[in-house]
Write an enzyme that holds these catalytic residues in place. Structure first.
Site, PDB file in Angstrom:
ATOM      1  NE  ARG A   1      42.065  42.970  38.995  1.00 36.82           N
ATOM      2  CZ  ARG A   1      40.918  43.280  38.812  1.00 36.82           C
ATOM      3  NH1 ARG A   1      39.816  42.582  39.096  1.00 36.82           N
ATOM      4  NH2 ARG A   1      40.726  44.057  38.078  1.00 36.82           N
TER       5      ARG A   1
ATOM      6  CD  GLN B   1      46.228  46.241  45.704  1.00 34.66           C
ATOM      7  OE1 GLN B   1      46.814  46.918  46.543  1.00 34.66           O
ATOM      8  NE2 GLN B   1      45.208  45.338  46.066  1.00 34.66           N
TER       9      GLN B   1
ATOM     10  CG  ASP C   1      45.218  46.548  38.583  1.00 36.22           C
ATOM     11  OD1 ASP C   1      45.070  46.429  37.128  1.00 36.22           O
ATOM     12  OD2 ASP C   1      44.339  46.192  39.475  1.00 36.22           O
TER      13      ASP C   1
ATOM     14  CB  SER D   1      42.614  48.780  38.546  1.00 30.79           C
ATOM     15  OG  SER D   1      42.181  47.618  38.970  1.00 30.79           O
TER      16      SER D   1
ATOM     17  CE1 TYR E   1      39.392  41.363  36.415  1.00 28.70           C
ATOM     18  CE2 TYR E   1      40.964  39.655  36.806  1.00 28.70           C
ATOM     19  CZ  TYR E   1      40.620  40.883  36.250  1.00 28.70           C
ATOM     20  OH  TYR E   1      41.845  41.903  35.986  1.00 28.70           O
TER      21      TYR E   1
END
Ligand code: NAD
Length: 364
Positions: free
Chosen positions: A104, A109, A112, A115, A211
Site C-alpha cells: 500500500r 494505487q 490495488d 481496493s 490496515y
C-alpha cells in the site's frame, strides 16, 4: 476476466502477443470478437502456452500441472489459505504474484486490486441487503402515510465499508458506522453518516500500510457489548471488518442477533474470511431468530462487467510495471516487484507466506 478488450493494445504495444481463452469473457459481457478486434488471438486452451498467465482466481492443482514451467502467473492467489497450490507452483518453477499482497504505497494505487474489488462489494452488499429487507430504505411522505427510513449500521469503514455507507445514504437510509481506526471517523462523517462512539480505544489500531491490527479477545468482547444497541436498532447490519492474514474477528454474537427485530438483515461482507457474525455460514443465506443472515462469497463476480474492467486495469498496470523492452524485468530490490511475489525459482519467497507454510509443516 483478468483482461478486457480495450486493454489488449496496451500489451501488444509493449511487445507481447496476447492470447485469450475462447469464450472466457462471455459471462462477463466480453465476447471473442471484441478481443480479436483489438488484436488478441483466441485459443481453446491457454494454460500450456502462456509465458505470462493473467487470471482472476488461483489456479487449481490440475491447472498448475498444465502450466508451462518457468512461466509467470499474476492472479488473486489467496496466499494465506492456499498452501497446496503455492507448493505446487513452487515445485513447477512458476513465478507467482499475488494481487492481494500489493504493497500500500502511492505508486501501487493503480494496481490495488483488493481496493477495486472492495468498492464493487461494498456497493452490491447494500443492494442485496435492500432487496431482502421487507421495508423501504428512504423516508417517504405519501398520501398513504409516512414511511420512516431504514437504519443501516456498517462495521468496518475501509474501502468496502465506505462504499456501503455512500450507497446506503444514496438510497435514503439513516447510516451509522464504526471502525477501530480513529482516522476513519472523519471519512464516515463526510459521507453524511454518524460515527458510533463506543468509548473504546483500540491499541495500536493500524499498521504502517493503513490496515487494522488485531485486537485482544478482551477488546472484541467489549466491542460486542458496546455495539449491541447499535445492532439491535438497525434494520440492516453490514459488517466488513478484516485483519489481513487472519480470520475475521467475531463482532456480532448469537445473543446480539437475538436482540434484532425479525425481518432485519445482516449482510456479512467478511464471510470469505469466516465472517464477523458468529452465525454466518459462508456462501449461504440463512434465517436465525427471524434475522436474514447472508454470507456472500465473491460479490464482485455479480457485477462482472465493471469488476472485470477494474481488475483488468490493476493487473495490466502491474504487468506494465514488470515489463521492460518487451520482456519481463524482475527487479527484486523494488518493493513493488518483491511485495506480491510468492514463488520464484522453485522457492516460496514471501516471508509471511513461507512462515505460514513452515508452521503448518511443524503442526503434528
Ligand atoms: P480491510 O478490508 O482489511 O478491513 C476493512 C475495515 O475493517 C478496515 O477499515 C479496518 O480498520 C476495519 N476493522 C478491522 N477490525 C475491526 C473491528 N474490530 N471493528 C471495526 N472495524 C474493524 O481494509 P481496507 O478497506 O482494504 O483498507 C483499510 C484502509 O487502508 C482504507 O480505508 C484506506 O485508508 C487504506 N488504504 C490505503 C491504500 C494505499 O495507500 N495504497 C490503498 C487502499 C486502502
Amino acid at each position: 476476466m483478468a483482461l478486457v478488450p480495450e486493454l489488449v493494445p496496451r500489451l501488444t504495444e509493449a511487445g507481447l502477443e496476447v492470447a485469450v481463452q475462447s469464450g472466457a469473457g462471455e459471462l462477463a459481457g466480453f465476447f471473442d470478437d471484441g478481443y480479436a478486434a483489438k488484436g488478441a488471438r483466441l485459443e481453446a486452451e491457454v494454460l500450456d502456452k502462456a509465458d505470462i498467465l493473467l487470471k482472476v482466481q488461483p489456479p487449481t492443482i490440475e491447472e498448475i500441472s498444465h502450466m508451462k514451467e518457468d512461466s509467470v502467473l499474476i492472479c488473486f492467489l489467496q496466499p494465506y489459505t492456499n498452501a497446496t497450490a503455492i507448493r505446487a507452483l513452487a515445485a513447477r518453477q512458476i513465478t507467482a504474484f499475488s494481487m492481494e499482497l500489493m504493497p500500500r504505497i502511492t505508486r501501487a494505487q493503480p494496481m490495488d486490486a483488493l481496493s477495486a474489488m472492495s468498492t464493487v462489494a461494498g456497493y452490491k452488499a447494500v443492494l442485496v441487503a435492500a432487496s431482502r429487507l421487507p421495508r423501504f430504505f428512504p423516508l417517504l411522505m405519501t398520501a398513504a402515510g409516512t414511511v420512516t427510513p431504514a437504519r443501516v449500521f456498517v462495521i468496518g469503514a475501509g474501502v468496502a465499508g465506505l462504499q456501503a455507507i455512500g450507497t446506503a445514504k444514496r438510497l435514503g437510509a439513516v447510516v451509522e458506522a464504526y471502525d477501530t481506526r480513529p482516522a476513519v471517523k472523519e471519512q464516515v462523517e463526510s459521507l453524511g453518516a454518524k460515527f458510533a462512539e463506543l468509548g473504546l480505544a483500540a491499541k495500536d489500531a493500524e499498521d504502517k500500510s493503513g490496515y487494522a491490527k488485531a485486537q485482544s479477545e478482551d477488546f472484541y468482547q467489549k466491542q460486542q457489548e458496546m455495539m449491541s444497541k447499535y445492532v439491535a436498532s438497525a434494520d440492516v447490519v453490514i459488517p466488513t471488518a478484516l485483519v489481513p492474514g487472519q480470520r475475521a474477528p467475531i463482532l456480532i454474537t448469537e445473543e446480539m442477533v437475538r436482540g434484532m427485530r425479525p425481518g432485519s438483515v445482516i449482510l456479512d461482507l467478511a464471510a470469505e474470511q469466516g465472517g464477523n457474525c458468529a452465525l454466518t455460514e459462508p456462501g449461504r443465506e440463512i434465517v436465525r431468530h427471524g434475522v436474514v443472515i447472508i454470507g456472500p462469497m465473491n460479490l464482485p463476480s455479480t457485477i462482472p462487467f465493471q469488476a472485470s474492467e477494474m481488475y483488468a486495469r490493476t493487473v495490466t498496470n502491474y504487468l506494465a510495471h514488470l515489463l521492460k523492452d518487451g520482456g519481463l524485468h524482475l527487479d527484486l530490490e523494488d518493493e513493488l516487484t518483491r511485495g506480491p511475489l510468492v514463488t520464484h525459482r522453485g522457492e516460496v519467497v514471501h516471508e509471511i507466506v513461507k512462515a505460514r507454510l513452515c508452521s503448518e509443516n511443524s503442526t503434528p
